[in-house]
Structures are given as structure tokens and as C-alpha cells.
Design an enzyme around this catalytic site. Structure first.
Site, PDB file in Angstrom:
ATOM      1  N   TYR A   1       0.862  -1.187   0.000  1.00  0.00           N
ATOM      2  CA  TYR A   1       0.000   0.000   0.000  1.00  0.00           C
ATOM      3  C   TYR A   1       0.901   1.241   0.000  1.00  0.00           C
ATOM      4  O   TYR A   1       2.125   1.127   0.075  1.00  0.00           O
ATOM      5  CB  TYR A   1      -0.930  -0.038   1.228  1.00  0.00           C
ATOM      6  CG  TYR A   1      -2.232  -0.798   0.965  1.00  0.00           C
ATOM      7  CD1 TYR A   1      -2.261  -1.894   0.120  1.00  0.00           C
ATOM      8  CD2 TYR A   1      -3.426  -0.378   1.542  1.00  0.00           C
ATOM      9  CE1 TYR A   1      -3.454  -2.570  -0.133  1.00  0.00           C
ATOM     10  CE2 TYR A   1      -4.628  -1.053   1.293  1.00  0.00           C
ATOM     11  CZ  TYR A   1      -4.622  -2.152   0.452  1.00  0.00           C
ATOM     12  OH  TYR A   1      -5.801  -2.803   0.193  1.00  0.00           O
TER      13      TYR A   1
ATOM     14  N   ARG B   1       1.123  -1.509  10.743  1.00  0.00           N
ATOM     15  CA  ARG B   1       1.120  -2.789  10.041  1.00  0.00           C
ATOM     16  C   ARG B   1       2.272  -2.749   9.046  1.00  0.00           C
ATOM     17  O   ARG B   1       2.338  -1.870   8.191  1.00  0.00           O
ATOM     18  CB  ARG B   1      -0.220  -2.957   9.328  1.00  0.00           C
ATOM     19  CG  ARG B   1      -0.416  -4.257   8.606  1.00  0.00           C
ATOM     20  CD  ARG B   1      -1.889  -4.313   8.191  1.00  0.00           C
ATOM     21  NE  ARG B   1      -2.238  -5.530   7.508  1.00  0.00           N
ATOM     22  CZ  ARG B   1      -2.552  -5.576   6.212  1.00  0.00           C
ATOM     23  NH1 ARG B   1      -2.533  -4.490   5.479  1.00  0.00           N
ATOM     24  NH2 ARG B   1      -2.892  -6.727   5.672  1.00  0.00           N
TER      25      ARG B   1
END
Lengths: 652, 281
Positions: free
Chosen positions: A498, A536
Site C-alpha cells: 500500500y 502494520r
């Protein structure tokens, strides 16, 4: 039928016994390069399971072997001046020399020809040739076995001592150059095996590469004087070695078959080498009997039967070898946790199986974690993170939200923060504008929105070329989302390629300071959010040119220094064509390294499906919090689809 | 007739078995459709005396009305992406939407050599093919419609599991004892969960059987898998040659969570199909 067995170690001799018993008409020869009384190594370890197999295969030798056995059921772990003991582990050991005497005697009784001092220069003339000649097998030259040899684990040296230990003892000693450890166990009423081990850099720093045999013996004797209670170490050509992990793609070639260490080795730290070798002999003899000396059919049976077991043991041994290689990173653990981590290092013992062997130990462990003498299992122990209290370790419910419309992965994704325990703020970056995941992942929308990333390459085939991110807007969006968030734990998504994750990897960012923007976002969100803040992170890119686990640990450390309270351990997906390693609990070992090397709390998932896994992970200090994948049960199977929703209620 | 097992049982068409005629293959498909089987499946090999999988499934589409038609697996990168999509979509359309398209990279160099296709880069090409077929990235230029094609991906490498979880509906295992299947299935589910796919992947397994002439079956498997070297004899040793062995195998796969188990013949002859049917009833 005549059989030539090369190698007069336990496996070769035992096979000779079994084959002679199988068929009195068979002519069995054992060719051994050394003299009958020469032996290397001191004691060898057997498990209860192996003893049962020995009893069934040859009751005569079983009786003699078990008569001279040293037996114990305790493991002592001496660490930081404390000793932790665990019971219920049935071990037996025997002097290797005594074992060989018994087997040689039995061979003679059965009419086996034993030839000593024979070097095998060429393929012996026999109907069946067995390579039982150990890790450096010469017989392997006579066939096509696809042999691979790689060193694994730390430097080690094998001694004997006349101090008789009364348990399998793991002892740890720290000196200025680093941490040494010893593996010691008794093998008869007078002697113990004593193996000293340390990582290669420590070995070099301590100057052991320059010491001769006597000097290094003296060094070890002094280092472990406490454990040896002033007794001596004995050398038997005891030199520092690298353990060779040996695998072969096949164990037979023509009329030649290999077994034991010649076919496969398992790191000494799980003590399975002799056991595997003797079990190979039993399996091969049984296959030859079943197949009435049809060699090829018997070889295939033997391999099919032994392979899965050997592979599992080798995997466990490699885990154990790697564990002892990074032992220093566990020195901050409490002795009881350190001990449990050690006992469960190879994955073969879990919280549940140890609870059966040694309920007292797990009760003490649970009590230590729970803060009361009688506490529930580790997964139900409370945990605190920056003022947030968790009643159990698998309480987190994941939910994610895109910080802005263009940061969405797909059109269905929510944009408004909702109250969930763990709320992940994401920006999909170049993985945005895709079709719903029910259909597939990274399938571009026909009419998608522009995506952004620090690289110009699309994420997956047919994906859009990313534009340059507007860093100010992205930063503002993360901060605004953080301010609006209603959650117990807020998480910033820097994993799986991401947007922020793609900043971190050399695969997708040419910038020198790849942490620059992700750390800015982290600091800004930290300023806008007072509660626990998780990140994360893909700890490794699973790609040769990407971030390694060591890189991931360094990143985790930097994130912790900039206000991250919890690393949510993930791996891979930085690019679409990485080389992942999927299996049950595939992230656990990574979480262990991040938690104990970067010394930062971790949250881990990775296809964990049982409470036992959660208990073991938490109790061993491999993670602080876990995410469980609850599988459908067999009974409910036709009705209930699998869910990844997690147990536990969302607390206001 | 109802099968005793809860796992669906499919049957392979003997397209790669020496001596199988076109008549036998069509009769085999018809009988499978009449019988208890839930799918008929084909293997894919170029440099071998065998029938082309999509041609076979197109013929099977005409000879059957009920069973799913599956490639188990087809070697995607041997074919150009658009043509592969078109072949698959055509079988899907001709069969009224019964295609299960299993794809993998293939294991044999000679197939790539005779097809004149580069072996290197096959994984990357398969990924593109999956994205193309599943993603409708051509804007319906290459019809007929591919909607509803069930896609499986096979292979044992990390990237294979990842491609499966990214683009497919399920996983196609390459056969072996149930514990090998269970191990692969756990990896497939782990990948599925890692890629954030909802639910669970469909899990397809396979095995080989020969009732009438196990030696002939053995010789066929050793020849067909000769390229694997020492593994050929292990694959041959795993051949199911009795009703008991079939039942144990089915039970093992069922316990390992298999959704569809396809049993492939090693000997041509319709009596082999009949005996399998008996063994399963």
C-alpha cells in the site's frame, strides 16, 4: 542374495542384524573404515517411540540396550543465574561405544561378516549395497542421489565429561564476546555428553578460531566450570564444527540405497540423528521383507514411508538450529518465558502438549503471565498497551478504512471511520482502484480513479501507471482520519505494498531515505491520536532485491522510536510477484524476531487457527497479541462459510 | 446412484493414456455424465501422444449435459493469453457454463520446446493470463463471455499459492497421499487469507487408478512422469488398484477438506470407469 553394508555405525549394524534375521540364506557383510573399538562422539539419545520400535524389531538387543541406558525425564534450563526445570520428557541415552559393542556382538551371533579397517574405494560387489556411512558418505559417489549439503546453525564442539548430569541440561553463559550455550545429558552411570555452541561471530571474537584442541577444551571447561562442578571435559578429536544439513532428492540409485546421516541429517540440538538412522534400518528391512527382495519396489516403499517423517524432523531441527543461532536476542526474557520459548523452539511441543507432560510447569507459566497463582491459559491473560487494557490476547477486531476516496482499494470500501477496537488507516497507493476482493485481488476497475505511488510501475498486470503522491494531502488525510477515529487501537497501514509500504521498500522507492515520509505520517498521526498506535508492516519483501527480515527489524525499531506502540507483523505483497512462504502460522517466526530483536510489542496473524497456537505464541514471547483465523468446523461445514472475524466483543 | 463420500468425485478422461480412441473418450464422457461423477477432467501435455484439453472438453460438452468440465490443469503459458481466454470461453459457452479452468505453469521443458514458447518467464505470463481472464481487462473484445468460469490454479511454490489466492476461485493439487494434499491445502488457505479474500478457496485433489491391469498403469505412469526422474516410481506406487484403496484415498481427502477429488484412469477401457463407479458406491 548378498548384501554389502558400508558403515559400521548403529544404522549399518542394526540393518545387518535385521537382514540376517529376515533370511538366513542372505550373506551380509559390514564394511567399516575404522577399527572395532574406535568411536567418535560420546552418548546418543533415544525417545520412547524409538525404544518401542527397537523392542519389536529385535527383542534380544533391546533388552541389552535398555539395561545400560541412562534415563531421565527432566530438562533443566540454566539462564541468568536461575534454573528452570520441566518434567515429563522421557529421554534415554546410551554410550555410543556400548551400543556398537552390543550390535557388533549380535551381528557375530547371527553370522554377519564384520570387516574393519576397510576403505571403500569402489562399489562393493554385491546384489544390494547399503550406504550407512554417515554425513560424509563415500557410497553416495556410486549413484545419482541429488545430494545437497549446507551448513546450518552455530559453531559447536562435542565433548564428554565425568560429571553425571541428572537431567537434559541447557546452560547459558555470557562473556564479553557474546553468549555461549551448552547441551548436556548423561549417557551412563559415569559420563555425560557435553556440547558447547556459539554463533560464528562470537566464536571468532572469542578467538576460538585460533585455539588448538587442548586450548579450546580448557576454554570451555573454564566457561562452564559451574555446570561441570569442577569436573573435567574429555576430548575425542573434539574440534569446532559447522553442522552440515544434508538432503538427497532420492535415497536409492540402481542397487545402492542410503540411510541415516548419509541420506539426511538433523541438527544435533534436537538429538534425533541416531534415532532417525535406526528407524531407517527398521523401515528398509521391513520393506525388503514385504517385497521379497524386489529391491526397487522395496526402496520406493522405504522412501515413501520415511520421507514425510524425516522431512518433518529436519524442519524441526532447522528451526532449533536457527533458534540457537539467535539465542542472544532472548536474553531479556524472564527465565520461565525463556525456558518455554526454548522448549517450544522447534514447533514440536506446544502449550497444550507440554501441559500434558508437565502440568506444573504450564501452571507456573500461566500464573506468571496472568499475575495470579491460578490463571487462565496465556491467550486469556490480560495485556496493557498505552493505557488500553485487553482482557485477552486475541481480542482485537480488525477493521480498515481508507483515509481518502482515492486511497480506497475498491469502490465498496468505507471512507468514514467507525468504532472498532483496531482501526486501520489505509491508503492503497498503486493497489487502488480495483475490483472487489470476492472476484480477485488487484484486478483493475474498468473506470477506476488515478492511483499514486513513489514508483512509476503498476502493481500488477493491467494496472494503472501510478502518479506522484501529493504528500501534503496524504499526510493531512491520515491526520484527519486519526482525529475522527473512534477505536481502541489505531493502526497505520505500511504493509503489503500500500502507499506507505511502497515508500519503505527498495523495490518501489529509489529514494535514499525511504523512511522519510512514512515516519512523518507516523509522527503526525502520533500527534493527533493519544491511544495505542500500531503500524502494520511487511517485515520482509520476500524478494531477493527487497527488504530482508533484518531490514524489517531495523524499520520496526525506527517506527518504535517515533511513537509506534505495536508492530502488526505481515510479510510480502510489496510487489505482486514476490516469493511468499505460506503455511500454518507463517508469520510467527517473523513476529518472534521483531519482538525480541527490535524489542517492540507485536501483533501477529498468519493463519493461526487454534487457541493452542495463541497460547504457545504468547507464552513464548513470540507476540503480545494474536489474530486468529477461525476455521469452519467439520460439523458445520455444509452450512457455515469460513470467516476471519475474530472472537471477542468490541468494547466501547 | 449416490456416492458414499461427501467430497465430490470427478473422473479423468483418459486423454493421455496410450490406446484411448476418440470413440472411447466420448463414450467415457457420456458414461461419466450418466453416472455419479460430478466432473470430467483432462490433463495437458503437448510432447506426448495425448488429446488437446480444450478440444476434448468441447467434444465432452456436446456429449454431456450435467458434469463440470475441468482442466486439471492446462499449461497456461503454452498458449497466448487472448487465445487461451477464447478457448476457455468457447468451452464455457458451448457447455452452458460448465467450465472449471485449472491453470498452472507446467513442469516439462519439452512441451515448451515443441510449442516454440519460451520456458523462462512462464510464471509471470501465467499471472498476466489470470488477470486477463478474470479481470475482463479487454472490455469484452475477446468473447464469448468469460463470466462464471470457475478458475483454479495449481503448483506448489509460494508464487503459485499467491497467484491462486489473487486471481482464482480455488486450488488444484497435483496428487499424492492425503497428508500431502492437507499440507498444500493449509498453504492455499493461508495464502487466501493473506490476500484478504473472503471465504475459503475451493480445494481440488487428484489421484490415479487402474483396476484391470495395474502393471500397464504402472508402465504408463512411469513413462508419463519420466521427466520427474526418481519421483516417477513414487507416483506409480501411489496408483489405486483396489476398491479398498480408492475408498481409503477418498476418505483421506475428505478428512483433509477436499471439495472435489478427480480420479484419473491409467488404463483405457470403459470397464475401468465401471469398476471405479462400483468401488465408490
Amino acid at each position: 542374495m548378498n548384501v554389502a553394508i558400508v558403515g559400521g555405525g548403529p544404522a549399518g549394524l542394526y540393518l545387518a542384524i535385521l537382514l540376517s534375521k529376515l533370511d538366513r540364506g542372505v550373506d551380509v557383510r559390514v564394511l567399516e573404515r575404522n577399527e572395532p573399538d574406535a568411536t567418535f562422539g560420546f552418548g546418543v539419545v533415544f525417545s520412547e517411540e524409538t525404544l518401542g520400535a527397537l523392542r519389536d524389531a529385535d527383542p534380544e538387543t533391546h533388552l541389552e540396550i535398555t539395561d545400560t541406558f541412562a534415563r531421565w525425564d527432566r530438562i533443566d534450563i540454566r539462564f541468568q543465574g536461575r534454573e528452570v526445570s520441566s518434567r515429563g520428557h522421557s529421554f534415554s541415552a546410551i554410550a555410543r561405544r556400548r551400543l556398537l559393542e552390543i550390535l557388533q556382538e549380535r551381528c557375530r551371533e547371527l553370522g554377519v561378516t564384520l570387516e574393519f579397517g576397510v576403505e571403500v574405494e569402489e562399489l562393493p560387489d554385491a546384489d544390494l549395497v547399503v550406504g550407512a556411512d554417515g554425513a560424509n558418505s563415500l557410497v553416495r559417489r556410486f549413484g545419482n542421489f541429488g545430494t545437497k549439503v549446507r551448513p546450518e546453525g552455530s559453531k559447536y564442539v562435542w565433548f564428554g565429561t565425568d560429571h553425571v548430569f541428572d537431567a537434559f541440561t541447557f546452560a547459558f553463559r555470557e562473556i564479553e564476546h557474546g553468549l555461549f550455550n551448552a547441551h548436556a545429558y548423561p549417557y551412563d552411570e559415569r559420563m555425560s555428553t557435553f556440547i558447547v555452541e556459539c554463533p560464528e561471530p562470537v566464536w571468532r571474537a572469542a578467538g576460538l578460531d585460533r585455539l588448538d584442541e587442548q586450548e579450546s577444551l580448557a576454554f570451555c571447561e573454564q566457561l562452564f566450570a559451574n555446570e561441570l562442578r569442577g569436573r573435567e571435559l574429555y576430548s575425542n578429536r573434539s574440534l569446532w564444527l559447522d553442522f552440515p544439513k544434508i538432503t538427497n532428492t532420492t535415497w536409492h540409485s540402481g542397487n545402492v540405497v542410503i540411510l541415516g546421516d548419509a541420506a539426511h541429517t538433523a541438527h544435533f540440538s534436537i538429538g534425533s540423528g541416531t534415532k532417525l538412522a535406526i528407524e531407517d534400518s527398521i523401515s528398509l528391512a521391513a520393506a525388503l521383507a514385504r517385497r521379497r527382495w524386489d529391491l526397487e519396489a522395496a526402496f520406493v516403499d522405504y522412501e515413501l514411508e520415511r520421507e514425510p517423517y524425516v522431512e518433518r524432523t529436519q524442519d524441526a531441527a532447522s528451526e532449533s538450529a536457527a533458534y540457537f543461532g539467535r539465542i542472544a536476542s532472548y536474553s531479556h526474557l524472564e527465565p520461565i518465558q525463556f525456558a518455554f520459548n526454548l522448549i517450544t523452539r522447534s514447533g514440536r511441543i506446544t502449550h497444550a502438549t507440554l501441559g500434558v507432560r508437565d502440568p506444573q510447569f504450564t501452571r507456573a507459566l500461566d500464573g506468571w503471565l496472568g499475575g495470579r497463582p491460578i490463571s487462565p491459559p496465556p491467550a486469556f491473560s490480560p495485556y496493557e498497551l498505552r493505557g488500553a487494557r485487553f482482557e485477552k490476547r486475541f481480542e482485537l477486531v480488525e477493521s480498515s478504512v481508507a483515509v481518502s476516496p482515492e486511497g480506497r482499494a475498491s469502490p465498496e470500501e468505507a471512507v468514514r471511520p467507525e468504532g472498532k477496537l483496531l482501526l486501520r488507516l489505509t491508503h492503497a497507493g498503486r493497489r487502488g482502484a480495483t475490483q472487489p476482493r470476492s472476484r480477485g485481488v488487484d484486478l483493475p476497475l474498468a473506470d477506476g480513479w488515478p492511483v499514486v505511488a513513489p514508483t512509476k510501475r503498476p502493481y500488477a498486470p493491467f494496472g494503472a501507471i501510478p502518479g506522484e503522491p501529493d504528500e501534503v494531502a496524504v499526510l493531512d488525510a491520515f491526520v484527519a482520519a486519526a482525529r475522527a477515529a473512534a477505536a481502541e487501537v489505531l493502526e497505520i497501514d505500511m504493509a503489503h505494498g500500500y502507499l506507505l509500504g511502497s515508500y519503505l521498500s527498495p523495490l518501489t522507492n529509489d529514494e535514499d531515505d525511504r523512511l522519510r515520509f512514512p515516519l512523518r505520517v507516523l509522527e503526525a498521526v502520533r500527534g493527533a491520536w493519544e491511544g495505542p498506535l500500531a503500524v502494520r508492516l511487511s517485515v520482509t519483501d520476500w524478494h531477493p532485491r527487497g527488504n530482508t527480515v533484518d531490514d524489517g527489524i531495523a524499520i520496526a525499531r525506527a517506527l518504535a522510536d517515533h511513537g509506534c506502540d505495536l508492530i502488526h507483523v505481515e510479510a510480502g505483497q510489496t510487489i505482486h510477484d514476490d516469493r511468499p512462504q505460506y503455511r500454518r502460522g507463517f508469520l510467527t517466526a517473523l513476529s518472534d524476531r521483531v519482538r525480541n530483536e527490535a524489542r517492540v510489542p507485536t501483533l501477529v496473524g498468519g493463519y493461526l487457527t487454534t487457541l493452542d497456537e495463541a497460547n504457545t505464541i504468547v507464552a513464548a514471547g513470540r507476540a503480545d497479541l494474536v489474530l486468529l483465523d477461525l476455521p469452519e468446523t467439520q460439523i458445520e461445514r455444509p452450512l457455515q462459510p469460513v470467516t476471519t472475524v475474530l472472537l471477542g466483543e468490541v468494547r466501547a | 446412484m449416490k456416492l458414499s463420500a461427501e467430497v465430490n468425485i470427478g473422473i479423468g478422461l483418459p486423454t493421455t493414456v496410450p490406446g484411448a480412441t476418440g470413440d472411447l473418450l466420448l463414450e467415457w464422457a457420456r458414461r461419466a455424465d450418466d453416472g455419479p461423477f460430478s466432473s470430467v477432467a483432462v490433463l495437458d501435455r503437448v510432447a506426448y501422444d495425448s488429446y488437446e484439453p480444450f478440444a476434448m472438453l468441447a467434444a465432452a460438452a456436446a456429449a454431456t449435459s450435467r458434469v463440470r468440465l475441468a482442466t486439471m490443469i492446462a499449461i497456461g503459458p503454452l498458449r497466448s493469453t487472448a487465445l487461451l481466454a477464447k478457448q476457455a470461453a468457447s468451452v464455457h459457452g458451448l457447455s452452458g457454463g460448465r467450465l472449471t479452468l485449472g491453470l498452472a505453469v507446467g513442469a516439462r521443458l519439452d512441451d515448451f520446446d515443441v510449442a516454440g514458447v519460451e520456458h523462462k518467464g512462464r510464471g509471470k505470463r501465467l499471472g498476466e493470463q489470470l488477470a486477463y481472464i478474470r479481470g475482463n481487462v479487454d472490455g469484452d473484445l475477446v468473447g464469448p463471455s468469460r463470466d462464471g468460469i470457475e478458475i483454479l490454479v495449481g503448483g506448489l511454490s509460494g508464487p503459485a499459492y499467491s497467484r491462486m489466492a489473487r486471481y482464482a476461485d480455488g486450488y488444484a493439487h497435483n496428487g499424492g497421499p492425503p497428508r500431502a494434499f492437507a499440507n498444500a491445502a493449509a498453504r492455499a488457505i493461508a495464502a487466501w487469507s493473506d490476500l484478504g479474500r473472503p471465504g475459503r478457496p475451493k480445494l481440488w485433489g487428484q489421484g490415479y487408478f487402474a483396476f484391470g491391469d495395474p502393471d500397464r498403469g504402472d508402465a504408463y505412469l512411469r513413462d508419463y512422469y519420466a521427466f520427474t526422474g526418481p519421483f516417477a516410481e513414487k507416483i506409480a506406487a501411489g496408483q489405486l488398484t483396489s476398491a479398498r484403496a480408492v475408498k481409503d484415498y477418498v476418505r483421506g481427502y475428505e478428512e483433509a477438506g477436499c471439495d472435489e477429488l478427480v480420479l484419473f484412469p491409467c488404463v483405457p477401457g470403459i470397464d475401468e470407469l465401471e469398476r471405479l463407479q462400483e468401488a465408490l458406491s
